[in-house]
Design a protein around this motif. Structure first.
Motif, PDB file in Angstrom:
ATOM      1  N   GLY A 115      49.522  40.554  35.051  1.00  0.00           N
ATOM      2  CA  GLY A 115      49.230  39.589  36.478  1.00  0.00           C
ATOM      3  C   GLY A 115      48.475  39.927  37.453  1.00  0.00           C
ATOM      4  O   GLY A 115      48.785  39.275  38.111  1.00  0.00           O
ATOM      5  N   PHE A 116      48.481  41.753  37.605  1.00  0.00           N
ATOM      6  CA  PHE A 116      47.808  42.023  38.512  1.00  0.00           C
ATOM      7  C   PHE A 116      46.537  41.233  39.257  1.00  0.00           C
ATOM      8  O   PHE A 116      45.954  41.272  38.172  1.00  0.00           O
ATOM      9  N   SER A 117      45.713  41.786  40.298  1.00  0.00           N
ATOM     10  CA  SER A 117      44.705  40.928  40.622  1.00  0.00           C
ATOM     11  C   SER A 117      44.012  42.034  41.433  1.00  0.00           C
ATOM     12  O   SER A 117      42.695  41.926  41.414  1.00  0.00           O
ATOM     13  N   HIS A 118      44.792  43.332  41.500  1.00  0.00           N
ATOM     14  CA  HIS A 118      43.090  44.767  41.666  1.00  0.00           C
ATOM     15  C   HIS A 118      43.992  45.913  40.600  1.00  0.00           C
ATOM     16  O   HIS A 118      45.229  45.836  40.462  1.00  0.00           O
ATOM     17  N   THR A 163      35.985  41.958  30.534  1.00  0.00           N
ATOM     18  CA  THR A 163      36.127  41.224  30.008  1.00  0.00           C
ATOM     19  C   THR A 163      37.495  40.503  30.283  1.00  0.00           C
ATOM     20  O   THR A 163      38.001  38.468  30.563  1.00  0.00           O
ATOM     21  N   ALA A 164      38.625  40.843  31.325  1.00  0.00           N
ATOM     22  CA  ALA A 164      40.061  40.290  31.611  1.00  0.00           C
ATOM     23  C   ALA A 164      39.485  39.905  32.852  1.00  0.00           C
ATOM     24  O   ALA A 164      40.745  38.916  33.431  1.00  0.00           O
ATOM     25  N   GLY A 165      38.358  40.306  33.636  1.00  0.00           N
ATOM     26  CA  GLY A 165      38.179  39.019  34.816  1.00  0.00           C
ATOM     27  C   GLY A 165      38.227  39.666  35.992  1.00  0.00           C
ATOM     28  O   GLY A 165      37.906  39.119  37.136  1.00  0.00           O
ATOM     29  N   LEU A 166      38.146  40.828  35.655  1.00  0.00           N
ATOM     30  CA  LEU A 166      38.498  41.737  36.949  1.00  0.00           C
ATOM     31  C   LEU A 166      37.208  42.542  37.348  1.00  0.00           C
ATOM     32  O   LEU A 166      37.442  44.518  36.783  1.00  0.00           O
ATOM     33  N   PRO A 167      35.893  42.370  36.845  1.00  0.00           N
ATOM     34  CA  PRO A 167      34.961  43.922  37.095  1.00  0.00           C
ATOM     35  C   PRO A 167      35.085  44.651  37.746  1.00  0.00           C
ATOM     36  O   PRO A 167      36.141  44.109  38.703  1.00  0.00           O
ATOM     37  N   TYR A 168      34.728  45.911  38.119  1.00  0.00           N
ATOM     38  CA  TYR A 168      34.544  46.933  39.260  1.00  0.00           C
ATOM     39  C   TYR A 168      33.765  46.142  40.039  1.00  0.00           C
ATOM     40  O   TYR A 168      32.500  45.512  40.695  1.00  0.00           O
ATOM     41  N   TYR A 169      34.274  46.342  41.295  1.00  0.00           N
ATOM     42  CA  TYR A 169      33.655  46.766  43.068  1.00  0.00           C
ATOM     43  C   TYR A 169      33.101  47.423  43.531  1.00  0.00           C
ATOM     44  O   TYR A 169      32.209  47.654  45.128  1.00  0.00           O
ATOM     45  N   GLU A 170      34.031  48.931  42.891  1.00  0.00           N
ATOM     46  CA  GLU A 170      33.175  50.017  44.030  1.00  0.00           C
ATOM     47  C   GLU A 170      34.180  51.412  42.381  1.00  0.00           C
ATOM     48  O   GLU A 170      34.466  50.115  41.535  1.00  0.00           O
ATOM     49  N   VAL A 171      33.186  51.746  42.335  1.00  0.00           N
ATOM     50  CA  VAL A 171      33.285  53.090  41.188  1.00  0.00           C
ATOM     51  C   VAL A 171      34.968  53.152  40.264  1.00  0.00           C
ATOM     52  O   VAL A 171      34.969  52.967  38.966  1.00  0.00           O
ATOM     53  N   LYS A 176      40.304  40.841  40.815  1.00  0.00           N
ATOM     54  CA  LYS A 176      39.759  39.368  41.188  1.00  0.00           C
ATOM     55  C   LYS A 176      38.829  38.842  41.811  1.00  0.00           C
ATOM     56  O   LYS A 176      38.517  39.669  42.764  1.00  0.00           O
ATOM     57  N   PRO A 177      37.405  37.939  41.703  1.00  0.00           N
ATOM     58  CA  PRO A 177      36.943  37.195  43.141  1.00  0.00           C
ATOM     59  C   PRO A 177      38.187  37.467  43.968  1.00  0.00           C
ATOM     60  O   PRO A 177      39.072  36.926  43.533  1.00  0.00           O
ATOM     61  N   GLU A 178      37.518  37.523  45.159  1.00  0.00           N
ATOM     62  CA  GLU A 178      38.174  37.384  46.927  1.00  0.00           C
ATOM     63  C   GLU A 178      39.997  38.271  46.285  1.00  0.00           C
ATOM     64  O   GLU A 178      40.383  37.736  47.626  1.00  0.00           O
TER      65      GLU A 178
END
Length: 313
Positions: A115-118, A163-171, A176-178
């Motif tokens: 359940g972590f967002s990052h 797929t889990a809703g946590l796309p990479y924003y850095e390598v 999750k968004p925001e």
């Protein structure tokens, strides 16, 4: 660090700068040092985000990595972190000794159920001058995945997290968004940051528009003596336009959002070869749209090579 010390540091910072109403204040902690009472005290002191150095979710690998905690302590720390803070993250290392692609898939999917967002997900790299580097040089670091398997692990990481809703924003960072790490975005966007305490680095823009690189003394006792006498800085070095451009290129192209050519030219006083850019665009390696360079998702695993290709001589 004592929570009261953290509270006093945050208080002094607020005397020097105006803090945003939604300021992000992150605490990094090792699972072996996590106590619920202490975390609540950190929260009361003003910390509102925590990042835990878990690194692996099995005891054998934690021992091999030289970590002081075990799996049970890690899960307990993760539970405490989520109960005390609205925002929490933890690190994992992959491409470890004797780790298969399937092993990593199972571990990563397990992590995503928590359940972590990052997440910060790093490939194990062997650096010279470290214990692992010495062990590797002596031929005592057996069972490391091949480069091809390591690359497959990274591709799998991108797929599973997206797929889990946590796309990479850095390598190496997924959110999750925001929920992206704001202080890390400052580094990668080449903003200003003040480095305080032993071994800290900083990048600061002076009133005349020039930029300096700062570094403090690494040894805590040496730093403390220097800080009490004058400042804890060991060096303060002006950065040339070329150096600023190189640093910006290296940091900014790690981000999914891409790099502004206009800002690069403003910082560096030079340009990236249009011929080189167009060749990479034609190959599908990068996308160039309205002056923004973005590395194609299928080539993120060779970001360093792309940066080297684009860097002006």
């Amino acid at each position: 660090m004592n929570p009261k010390t953290v509270e006093l540091i945050i208080d002094r910072i607020s005397h020097h700068w105006v803090l945003a109403n939604d300021v992000e204040i992150t605490l990094e902690a090792n699972p072996s040092s996590v106590e619920a009472e202490k975390f609540l005290a950190f929260r009361s002191a003003g910390v509102n985000r925590v990042s835990l150095g878990v690194q692996a979710l099995n005891d054998n690998d934690l021992k091999t990595l030289g970590r002081l905690h075990n799996t049970q302590e890690a899960f307990r720390a993760l539970d405490i972190a989520q109960s005390c803070f609205e925002r929490a993250s933890f690190d994992l290392i992959y491409a470890r000794q004797n780790q298969s692609l399937k092993d990593w898939e199972i571990e990563l999917k397990q992590a995503l159920t928590l359940g972590f967002s990052h997440f910060s997900l790093y490939q194990l790299t062997i650096e010279g001058g470290t214990a692992f580097g010495d062990r590797y040089k002596a031929g005592k670091l057996k069972g490391l995945p091949t480069d091809d398997v390591s690359a497959d692990m990274y591709e799998l990481t991108l797929d599973i997290c997206e797929t889990a809703g946590l796309p990479y924003y850095e390598v190496s960072n997924f959110a999750k968004p925001e929920q992206e790490s704001r202080h890390n975005l400052i580094y990668w966007r080449y903003g200003d940051y003040l480095g305080l305490g032993p071994g800290a680095h900083g990048r600061l823009t002076l009133p005349d528009g020039s930029k300096i690189a700062t570094e403090t003394w690494l040894n805590p006792q040496v730093w403390l003596r220097a800080a009490e006498e004058t400042s804890g800085e060991q060096s303060r070095i002006p950065l040339t336009l070329y150096e600023q451009g190189q640093e910006f290129l290296v940091m900014n192209l790690r981000l999914r959002e891409g790099l502004s050519l206009h800002r690069f030219e403003t910082l560096s006083g030079s340009t990236i070869s249009n011929e080189g850019l167009q060749a990479l665009v034609k190959q599908g390696v990068i996308h160039l749209d309205d002056g923004i360079i973005q590395i194609d998702r299928n080539y993120v695993n060779v970001t360093n090579s792309i940066i080297a290709e684009l860097a002006p001589d």
